[in-house]
Motif scaffolding. Sequence first.
Motif, mmCIF file in Angstrom:
data_model
loop_
_atom_site.group_PDB
_atom_site.id
_atom_site.type_symbol
_atom_site.label_atom_id
_atom_site.label_comp_id
_atom_site.label_asym_id
_atom_site.label_seq_id
_atom_site.Cartn_x
_atom_site.Cartn_y
_atom_site.Cartn_z
ATOM 1 N N ARG A 29 -8.993 1.109 2.962
ATOM 2 C CA ARG A 29 -7.836 0.516 4.093
ATOM 3 C C ARG A 29 -7.914 0.073 4.911
ATOM 4 N NH1 ARG A 29 -7.089 2.656 9.285
ATOM 5 N NH2 ARG A 29 -8.695 3.451 9.430
ATOM 6 N N GLN A 69 0.909 -1.265 0.001
ATOM 7 C CA GLN A 69 0.208 0.008 0.116
ATOM 8 C C GLN A 69 1.115 1.206 0.033
ATOM 9 O OE1 GLN A 69 -3.397 0.031 -0.118
ATOM 10 N NE2 GLN A 69 -3.162 -1.822 -0.953
ATOM 11 N N SER A 117 -13.324 3.942 3.972
ATOM 12 C CA SER A 117 -12.246 3.859 4.085
ATOM 13 C C SER A 117 -11.100 4.145 3.105
ATOM 14 C CB SER A 117 -11.890 2.751 4.584
ATOM 15 O OG SER A 117 -11.930 1.956 4.106
ATOM 16 N N LYS A 168 -1.215 4.894 5.896
ATOM 17 C CA LYS A 168 -1.653 4.102 7.330
ATOM 18 C C LYS A 168 -1.401 2.397 6.803
ATOM 19 C CE LYS A 168 -4.669 7.740 8.209
ATOM 20 N NZ LYS A 168 -6.142 8.208 7.810
ATOM 21 N N LYS A 222 -3.125 -1.433 5.952
ATOM 22 C CA LYS A 222 -4.339 -1.550 5.615
ATOM 23 C C LYS A 222 -5.317 -2.402 6.366
ATOM 24 C CE LYS A 222 -5.984 -3.776 1.611
ATOM 25 N NZ LYS A 222 -6.984 -3.714 0.565
ATOM 26 N N THR A 271 -11.642 3.778 12.546
ATOM 27 C CA THR A 271 -11.699 2.692 11.682
ATOM 28 C C THR A 271 -13.332 2.224 12.731
ATOM 29 O OG1 THR A 271 -9.567 1.649 11.653
ATOM 30 C CG2 THR A 271 -10.591 0.143 11.423
ATOM 31 N N SER A 294 -0.513 4.228 1.284
ATOM 32 C CA SER A 294 -0.610 4.861 2.092
ATOM 33 C C SER A 294 -0.354 4.665 2.546
ATOM 34 C CB SER A 294 -2.463 4.758 2.627
ATOM 35 O OG SER A 294 -2.482 4.514 3.977
#
Length: 356
Positions: free
Chosen positions: A84, A45, A81, A49, A51, A277, A47
């Motif tokens: 994510r 990923q 999300s 953040k 996953k 989340t 990102s």
Amino acid sequence: MIDLKKSIILKKDLGGEMVRGLLVVLSLLLLGLQGCAPKAVDFEQTSPKEKIVLTFSHVVSDASPKGRAARLWADLVYQRSGGRVEIKIYPNGTLYKDGEELEALKKGYVQIIAPATSKLTSLDSRWGVFDLPFFFNDLEQVHQLADGPVGELLRKSMREKGIEVLAYWDNGFKILTADRPLENLKDFQGLKIRIMDSPILKKQFLKLGAIPVPLSFNEVFEALENKKVNGGENTPSNLYSKKFYQLQSYVTISNHGYLGYAVLMNRDYFNSLDQETRKILLDTLKEVTAWQRKIALEQNAADLARIRNDQNIKIHDLTPEEKEAWQAVLKPLAYEIIPLFPKNLQSEILKIGNLN
Ligand code: LMR
């Protein structure tokens, strides 16, 4: 004589093999750890953040009210999300079957399951309140129970066992199928009837003079086919999606008991999730639950109509007199469950349900 060039190449190859071997061992270790570690991390990923991948195992078809709601929840959570948070769904008991999934959840091998409330009686027999025959007139009464203090008490009881109840989903009211007509009480004598493993369901059929046979959902088709059991009770959507009704000649529209689900998550896992989340999961689940309850009702009506249209099945609608006779035998089972609740909740249950 040793060929130096060859030997270097050989050494290089061996080195490559060793690295490859190490990588395999490392991947296996990572895979093994995934069983215990709550979060799966996708290193590809972009990102910053992490996953998050949650595994959701259930035993029914993707086309059932539970299967459809699980898919919708997963799709919406993924969208909301931004990819994510991913819920991976394993339907039809492909990952864990009845009798395995609760244990898998407790051990953290799977993060979400949604078993029938009947199957939770092994953890707390008070879940049997949802099984009480002829106790609920309609789904609204069931929702009053699940969404009120009784549902809250059951949530608390599960929390103490390391499980978080995230939502209550419907299937619907059960009807009976058998290899002979089931109209009068005497028709049940000696019949082997498949049940979900629940003390109230067991007593229900014992009181009718039948022989209850607890079987997990994935065993039902074969048991009906091989005449290991003579019949069963289930909702039209389960009977239709798994084609159980095609193995039976008689259906009695009894609507004698409710079948619904608790959507469960491993509590440690739930607590390990970040605030954002958790919010996406729970807010979305709230919306999906409202939708799920609506489509469960519609789908059961549609699937019942499909079953009624099958020329090979004889359908019997319980007459008011027959229903009264069945109720007289079965309703008193409520007295075996209600006293298990604290006094204030006993009156709450009696206000909702129908004992007369
Ligand atoms: C059954 O075992 O008959 C049902 O609980 C299956 C399900 O999940 O609807």
